[in-house]
Design a protein around this motif. Sequence first.
Motif: not given
Length: 274
Positions: A31-53, A94-98
Amino acid sequence: MTGTDWGALVANLAACAATAGAVLLATFAVAVRRGLHRIVDIAWGIAFSAVAVVTWLLSAGHGDDGRRLLVAAATVLWGLRLSAHIARRSRGHGEDPRYTALLDKAPGNRTRYALRTVYLVQAALVWLISLPVQTASYSSEPLGVPAFCGIAVWGIGLGFEAVGDHQLARFKADPANRGRIMDQGLWAWTRHPNYFGDSLVWWGLYLLACTAWQPALAVLVSPVLMTLLLTIGSGKRLLEKQMANRPGYAAYAARTSGFFPLPPRRAVPRHGRP
């Protein structure tokens, strides 16, 4: 005896804390490299999947194989579907307004502030909310009525979430609907079918961990916290705040349930005016 290998579960809790942290820190770097923090929303489900595996791998020989496979598969299916949907939805935006509003309040370095308030917080939430996934995998109890009820609740929740997301995406893809409020399909019964479905998914996973009163009580925080996040946290409350001034939204909100699916309310006719 509760049928749960508590010693092995404690080691799993530590491993999953490290796993959630690793996924979110890697996301932070991207996210820092791309200057786009909204990608953290994509990582939410991936993180749960990684924990499950990770839990499925580490729990081998400690828990019932059927329960282990069921809870891992259910979590991964939910997590990867959610991440794929968010990735498609955010493509080209672009970036999420939140996140813009949040980082505008940074008392110092914006990057370090984002790390503390977004990524590390989400890593902690992933670990805490995934407690039923971890605990269920270390139970030696064979699948029973609570587990089958849990899968039914999970299935209804996933269906609500997936169908609601599909209906909204199809509605937005039609140029004729630009500027209009989505009030069709599941969205006529609840203003947030995706959030409602998300909540049911975690209540279903919680039931898979209810093999005795001890684990049931220990992991109750998970579905309660997820439901609160979706209703009064960063989900429903913030979205409705953004939507409040859109034409037609007030009337839609007046006739449509805010969370639980209910038949649309009829508009009350006005009397006494010419």
